[in-house]
Design a protein around this motif. Structure first.
Motif, PDB file in Angstrom:
ATOM      1  N   ASN A  61       0.867  -1.184  -0.076  1.00 49.21           N
ATOM      2  CA  ASN A  61       0.081  -0.017  -0.087  1.00 49.21           C
ATOM      3  C   ASN A  61       0.823   1.404   0.052  1.00 49.21           C
ATOM      4  O   ASN A  61       0.275   2.294  -0.321  1.00 49.21           O
ATOM      5  CB  ASN A  61      -0.892  -0.178   1.061  1.00 49.21           C
ATOM      6  N   HIS A  62       2.064   1.255   0.124  1.00 44.99           N
ATOM      7  CA  HIS A  62       2.827   2.368   0.322  1.00 44.99           C
ATOM      8  C   HIS A  62       3.722   2.421  -0.836  1.00 44.99           C
ATOM      9  O   HIS A  62       4.434   3.493  -1.280  1.00 44.99           O
ATOM     10  CB  HIS A  62       4.003   2.248   1.697  1.00 44.99           C
ATOM     11  N   LEU A  63       3.640   1.458  -1.808  1.00 43.25           N
ATOM     12  CA  LEU A  63       4.239   1.658  -3.068  1.00 43.25           C
ATOM     13  C   LEU A  63       3.376   2.747  -3.989  1.00 43.25           C
ATOM     14  O   LEU A  63       2.265   2.770  -3.983  1.00 43.25           O
ATOM     15  CB  LEU A  63       4.208   0.552  -3.962  1.00 43.25           C
ATOM     16  N   HIS A  64       4.307   3.284  -4.889  1.00 42.52           N
ATOM     17  CA  HIS A  64       3.553   4.337  -5.896  1.00 42.52           C
ATOM     18  C   HIS A  64       2.872   3.422  -7.035  1.00 42.52           C
ATOM     19  O   HIS A  64       3.623   2.315  -7.386  1.00 42.52           O
ATOM     20  CB  HIS A  64       4.628   5.037  -6.465  1.00 42.52           C
ATOM     21  N   THR A  65       1.740   3.904  -7.281  1.00 39.22           N
ATOM     22  CA  THR A  65       1.099   3.239  -8.347  1.00 39.22           C
ATOM     23  C   THR A  65       1.678   3.427  -9.836  1.00 39.22           C
ATOM     24  O   THR A  65       2.088   4.463 -10.160  1.00 39.22           O
ATOM     25  CB  THR A  65      -0.600   3.860  -8.505  1.00 39.22           C
ATOM     26  N   LYS A  66       1.786   2.402 -10.575  1.00 38.26           N
ATOM     27  CA  LYS A  66       2.494   2.240 -11.680  1.00 38.26           C
ATOM     28  C   LYS A  66       1.578   1.630 -12.790  1.00 38.26           C
ATOM     29  O   LYS A  66       2.195   1.099 -13.741  1.00 38.26           O
ATOM     30  CB  LYS A  66       3.960   1.557 -11.586  1.00 38.26           C
ATOM     31  N   SER A  67       0.749   1.777 -12.650  1.00 35.04           N
ATOM     32  CA  SER A  67      -0.536   1.169 -13.639  1.00 35.04           C
ATOM     33  C   SER A  67      -1.779   2.148 -13.550  1.00 35.04           C
ATOM     34  O   SER A  67      -1.650   3.256 -13.026  1.00 35.04           O
ATOM     35  CB  SER A  67      -0.986  -0.131 -13.148  1.00 35.04           C
ATOM     36  N   CYS A  68      -2.619   1.695 -14.382  1.00 35.31           N
ATOM     37  CA  CYS A  68      -3.841   2.588 -14.695  1.00 35.31           C
ATOM     38  C   CYS A  68      -4.974   1.681 -14.204  1.00 35.31           C
ATOM     39  O   CYS A  68      -5.024   0.721 -14.071  1.00 35.31           O
ATOM     40  CB  CYS A  68      -4.140   3.123 -16.092  1.00 35.31           C
ATOM     41  N   GLU A  69      -6.191   2.311 -14.231  1.00 39.71           N
ATOM     42  CA  GLU A  69      -7.520   1.634 -13.711  1.00 39.71           C
ATOM     43  C   GLU A  69      -7.782   0.444 -14.832  1.00 39.71           C
ATOM     44  O   GLU A  69      -8.826  -0.432 -14.447  1.00 39.71           O
ATOM     45  CB  GLU A  69      -8.603   2.632 -13.550  1.00 39.71           C
ATOM     46  N   LEU A  70      -7.337   0.501 -15.823  1.00 42.13           N
ATOM     47  CA  LEU A  70      -7.619  -0.653 -16.916  1.00 42.13           C
ATOM     48  C   LEU A  70      -6.920  -2.026 -16.624  1.00 42.13           C
ATOM     49  O   LEU A  70      -7.009  -2.762 -17.307  1.00 42.13           O
ATOM     50  CB  LEU A  70      -7.210  -0.101 -18.341  1.00 42.13           C
ATOM     51  N   ASP A  71      -5.778  -1.881 -16.032  1.00 46.39           N
ATOM     52  CA  ASP A  71      -5.018  -2.911 -15.367  1.00 46.39           C
ATOM     53  C   ASP A  71      -5.757  -3.890 -14.444  1.00 46.39           C
ATOM     54  O   ASP A  71      -6.251  -3.593 -13.445  1.00 46.39           O
ATOM     55  CB  ASP A  71      -3.773  -2.508 -14.383  1.00 46.39           C
ATOM     56  N   GLY A  72      -6.083  -5.165 -15.076  1.00 47.24           N
ATOM     57  CA  GLY A  72      -6.869  -6.184 -14.451  1.00 47.24           C
ATOM     58  C   GLY A  72      -6.410  -6.618 -13.052  1.00 47.24           C
ATOM     59  O   GLY A  72      -7.251  -7.279 -12.184  1.00 47.24           O
ATOM     60  N   LEU A  73      -5.202  -6.516 -12.770  1.00 46.81           N
ATOM     61  CA  LEU A  73      -4.642  -7.120 -11.583  1.00 46.81           C
ATOM     62  C   LEU A  73      -4.629  -6.091 -10.332  1.00 46.81           C
ATOM     63  O   LEU A  73      -4.428  -6.039  -9.262  1.00 46.81           O
ATOM     64  CB  LEU A  73      -3.299  -7.383 -11.928  1.00 46.81           C
ATOM     65  N   GLN A  74      -4.897  -4.506 -10.736  1.00 45.10           N
ATOM     66  CA  GLN A  74      -4.905  -3.643  -9.780  1.00 45.10           C
ATOM     67  C   GLN A  74      -6.148  -3.911  -8.801  1.00 45.10           C
ATOM     68  O   GLN A  74      -7.247  -4.227  -9.385  1.00 45.10           O
ATOM     69  CB  GLN A  74      -5.030  -2.359 -10.450  1.00 45.10           C
ATOM     70  N   GLN A  75      -5.972  -3.916  -7.367  1.00 51.55           N
ATOM     71  CA  GLN A  75      -6.962  -4.053  -6.404  1.00 51.55           C
ATOM     72  C   GLN A  75      -6.515  -2.884  -5.370  1.00 51.55           C
ATOM     73  O   GLN A  75      -5.672  -2.483  -5.232  1.00 51.55           O
ATOM     74  CB  GLN A  75      -6.937  -5.440  -6.003  1.00 51.55           C
ATOM     75  N   GLU A  76      -7.618  -2.708  -4.706  1.00 52.99           N
ATOM     76  CA  GLU A  76      -7.511  -2.026  -3.556  1.00 52.99           C
ATOM     77  C   GLU A  76      -7.497  -2.844  -2.255  1.00 52.99           C
ATOM     78  O   GLU A  76      -8.351  -3.768  -2.223  1.00 52.99           O
ATOM     79  CB  GLU A  76      -8.894  -0.899  -3.417  1.00 52.99           C
ATOM     80  N   TYR A  77      -6.665  -2.471  -1.478  1.00 52.77           N
ATOM     81  CA  TYR A  77      -6.778  -3.167  -0.092  1.00 52.77           C
ATOM     82  C   TYR A  77      -7.290  -2.447   1.041  1.00 52.77           C
ATOM     83  O   TYR A  77      -6.896  -1.251   1.090  1.00 52.77           O
ATOM     84  CB  TYR A  77      -5.315  -3.907   0.064  1.00 52.77           C
TER      85      TYR A  77
END
Length: 77
Positions: A61-77
């Motif tokens: 959660n402390h990592l910078h986001t390096k993807s976009c909302e279209l990334d199928g693996l992106q999740q919120e914790y």
């Protein structure tokens, strides 16, 4: 493309052009002393510490986001 030249001749001329550039660069660099980087001691890991799920989540959660909302693996914790 130049008219009157075959595709093969154009490709060979292009190849010759870049090979000539490479040879000129190599010739220009031949007089320089070969670079040898300084030796650095690199530590080796002998053992790893096991992390809990909460610790892993906190790190992620402390990592910078390096993807976009279209990334199928992106999740919120």
């Amino acid at each position: 493309m130049p008219e009157g030249e075959s595709d093969t001749a154009i490709a060979e001329n292009c190849t010759d052009h870049f090979l000539d550039k490479i040879n000129k660069i190599r010739d220009a660099l031949a007089s320089f002393e070969k670079y040898t980087p300084d030796h650095k001691e690199v530590p080796c890991f002998g053992m790893f510490e096991e992390l809990t799920q909460d610790e892993v989540k906190k790190i992620i959660n402390h990592l910078h986001t390096k993807s976009c909302e279209l990334d199928g693996l992106q999740q919120e914790y």
